[in-house]
Design an enzyme around this catalytic site. Sequence first.
Site, mmCIF file in Angstrom:
data_model
loop_
_atom_site.group_PDB
_atom_site.id
_atom_site.type_symbol
_atom_site.label_atom_id
_atom_site.label_comp_id
_atom_site.label_asym_id
_atom_site.label_seq_id
_atom_site.Cartn_x
_atom_site.Cartn_y
_atom_site.Cartn_z
ATOM 1 N N LYS A 83 2.316 4.574 1.307
ATOM 2 C CA LYS A 83 2.464 5.126 2.653
ATOM 3 C C LYS A 83 2.161 6.621 2.598
ATOM 4 O O LYS A 83 2.987 7.425 2.178
ATOM 5 C CB LYS A 83 3.882 4.880 3.178
ATOM 6 C CG LYS A 83 4.077 5.280 4.632
ATOM 7 C CD LYS A 83 5.475 4.903 5.107
ATOM 8 C CE LYS A 83 5.649 5.247 6.574
ATOM 9 N NZ LYS A 83 5.579 6.702 6.829
ATOM 10 N N ASP A 91 1.704 10.361 3.548
ATOM 11 C CA ASP A 91 2.442 11.245 4.447
ATOM 12 C C ASP A 91 1.459 12.179 5.144
ATOM 13 O O ASP A 91 1.197 13.294 4.685
ATOM 14 C CB ASP A 91 3.474 12.036 3.651
ATOM 15 C CG ASP A 91 4.521 12.677 4.562
ATOM 16 O OD1 ASP A 91 4.555 12.345 5.759
ATOM 17 O OD2 ASP A 91 5.301 13.508 4.062
ATOM 18 N N CYS A 135 15.674 51.841 4.274
ATOM 19 C CA CYS A 135 15.958 50.871 3.215
ATOM 20 C C CYS A 135 14.654 50.499 2.509
ATOM 21 O O CYS A 135 13.697 50.047 3.155
ATOM 22 C CB CYS A 135 16.603 49.630 3.823
ATOM 23 S SG CYS A 135 16.802 48.272 2.656
ATOM 24 N N TYR A 161 -6.899 2.204 6.231
ATOM 25 C CA TYR A 161 -6.034 1.112 5.767
ATOM 26 C C TYR A 161 -5.988 -0.104 6.689
ATOM 27 O O TYR A 161 -5.330 -1.104 6.368
ATOM 28 C CB TYR A 161 -4.610 1.618 5.545
ATOM 29 C CG TYR A 161 -3.978 2.282 6.754
ATOM 30 C CD1 TYR A 161 -3.616 1.559 7.885
ATOM 31 C CD2 TYR A 161 -3.718 3.648 6.753
ATOM 32 C CE1 TYR A 161 -3.042 2.161 8.977
ATOM 33 C CE2 TYR A 161 -3.129 4.262 7.838
ATOM 34 C CZ TYR A 161 -2.794 3.523 8.948
ATOM 35 O OH TYR A 161 -2.228 4.129 10.040
ATOM 36 N N LYS A 195 11.017 3.194 2.859
ATOM 37 C CA LYS A 195 11.086 4.654 2.782
ATOM 38 C C LYS A 195 11.779 5.074 1.489
ATOM 39 O O LYS A 195 12.881 4.615 1.187
ATOM 40 C CB LYS A 195 11.853 5.224 3.985
ATOM 41 C CG LYS A 195 11.267 4.843 5.338
ATOM 42 C CD LYS A 195 9.842 5.314 5.506
ATOM 43 C CE LYS A 195 9.728 6.793 5.679
ATOM 44 N NZ LYS A 195 10.175 7.298 6.982
ATOM 45 N N GLU A 207 0.846 -1.197 0.000
ATOM 46 C CA GLU A 207 0.000 0.000 0.000
ATOM 47 C C GLU A 207 0.879 1.244 0.000
ATOM 48 O O GLU A 207 1.989 1.229 0.549
ATOM 49 C CB GLU A 207 -0.889 0.026 1.251
ATOM 50 C CG GLU A 207 -1.784 -1.189 1.403
ATOM 51 C CD GLU A 207 -2.410 -1.240 2.792
ATOM 52 O OE1 GLU A 207 -3.197 -0.333 3.111
ATOM 53 O OE2 GLU A 207 -2.104 -2.176 3.545
ATOM 54 N N CYS A 234 24.225 46.885 1.400
ATOM 55 C CA CYS A 234 22.863 46.374 1.234
ATOM 56 C C CYS A 234 22.492 46.375 -0.246
ATOM 57 O O CYS A 234 22.676 47.393 -0.932
ATOM 58 C CB CYS A 234 21.891 47.247 2.021
ATOM 59 S SG CYS A 234 20.155 46.862 1.708
#
Length: 671
Positions: free
Chosen positions: A116, A118, A428, A223, A311, A114, A405
């Site tokens: 997996k 997340d 700025c 599941y 995995k 099946e 900058c």
Amino acid sequence: MTEQEAKKELESLREALNQYNYEYHVLDNPTVSDFEYDKKMQELKEIEESFPSLIMPDSPSQRVGGEPLDAFKKVNHRVPMLSLGNAFNEEDLKDFDRRVREGLDADHVTYVCELKIDGLAISLRYQDGLLVQGATRGDGTTGEDITSNLKTIRSIPLRIKDENPIEVRGEAFMPQSAFLSLNEAREANGEEPFANPRNAAAGSLRQLDPKIAAKRQLDIFIYAVGEWESGTLATHSERLQYLQELGFKTNPEWQKCDGIEEVIDYIDNWVDQRANISYDIDGIVIKVDNLEAQEQLGFTAKSPRWAIAYKFPAEEAVTTLTDIELSVGRTGVVTPTAILDPVKVAGTTVQRASLHNEDLIKEKDIRISDTVVIKKAGDIIPEVVRVVEDMRDKELEPFSMPNECPSCQSELVRLEEEVALRCINPNCPAQLKEGLIHFVSRLAMNIDGLGEKVIEQLFREGLIHTIADLYRLEREELLKLDRMGEKSVQNLLKAIEQSKQNSLEKLLFGLGIRYVGSKAARTLAAHFETMENLQKATLDDLVAIDEIGDKMADSIVRYFEDEEVEHLISELKKLGLNFTYDGPRAADVSEDSPFSGKTVVLTGKLAIFTRQEAKQRIEALGGKVTGSVSKKTDLLIAGEDAGSKLDKAKKLDVDVWDEVHLQEVLEGESE
């Protein structure tokens, strides 16, 4: 309509709406239009309003719960929700297969593979066919009761076709489209975006207010079965088919595999195909199909011996780093970003990757025009993993951060104990623009219609430069902008005008004083009550306040000492912004008030007041409402189903009121 007629009509509407819901959210095959569904839902709600005693737990109207909770109750899993062992390569899979066959004394084993998902593992318990409890996995033994939030997931049936007690397990998740929409909305409101769909799903299901969870468009795949005394099926694959027959949404991509070689083929296919589905997966779950074999193999202390999770390796790609772009944030921090030749990683095209700071660039020796390996951290955030040094042109020079900058050419500084380079020029342009975006965000002044893109357009066209300029915008100049019609301009100007009435804490947070978050802004506003008082505050005045530390206090004093800040505050006052705290004040409360100086906790289901209303009225009379019972608690307001907080209050001899007494006291105070 008589009550008997209403009951019959409600039964018909519930059955029809639940079927439509199943067809749309589980089968992905709607048979009626949205208009027809909404029409029947409205009919159902109107009858339920007239006959509230006929509202049933499986009514579609019950998918969004009532008042927010204090906290989630603990749930003990009767059958532990154990985690799975991991496999990372073909050798690991074959070792697992060998252990299984040795444990069963068998030459051959059939597995079920099946995807997996997340997301967040959850448990659903049904009694007499009705959903009675939903819980998180927690530590596998004890989870949290999140029934109200899980009911908002429309692919979870409120009633199933089996009246025997059954507990099922599944994975709640956020589809990628919902994740992208949520993050766009959060960024537009000035909120931190979620890092990935899994975090977004978990955060949504742990909201104490189920109405928030309902807006997050979560989904689920079931599941497994946890506890099921009446179950007689022989294989896991038969169980998956039966779960679907009961009305549960199961993932259609599962497959029976005849031996470990077929398992490996299945995995190889999904390593290539994982980017083509609309939800995130991080591996493949492999289970022995035969349930007697599962029982024979048993468990270790942490995981079943009959299942393992393969995995996926983090997907990497090779590309060229063509440039390093520098951006300046609201606080002046200069952040480097890698500009890449477009490359596809984990299903999306990547052209940019964060380099975080100068130290990371030096550590990885990243140079412009390098060939680099990139991946997505958590399959979401692109990052540069390493340089392919064998492919480097020997003439490439090491990258050095500039001394000036990139926005205003002021000298950059590295403050003590900081990794980042920072521009400290208050004028700025990059900081001003980011500061404006922060000022209008939801937790600050919350000005509808002033999202990031609109602010950027106004800034680019020279219509705004400072916060004060927002309140000088005129209809005629706004109408000249792209996508700004009469209605949009009218709504925007109305929202800007309304924001002038915001309480002081909103303005304080919006000003972007370093280290002052929304909570600290409220504390400061409540203590000093006016902007003028806060401007006069000394370092000693500030550090004397709970929750205000030395660093924050010093930042506040320095901020208000700045001449340009003084000018800005003066301008905002002339423009009519509210400089006063409009929340509850201790000075306005009589010492004789029943809540004056008392710490109060609300628990259980309130029927007369909403929880927020009760909190506001108590605080307006000098009380402080907190979320947990302790020795400092003076009073507990207990609604229906008050649980552990009531028990603890009794042990600590805390005064306890019911909601009726609270109402009597509040009404007495208002007379």
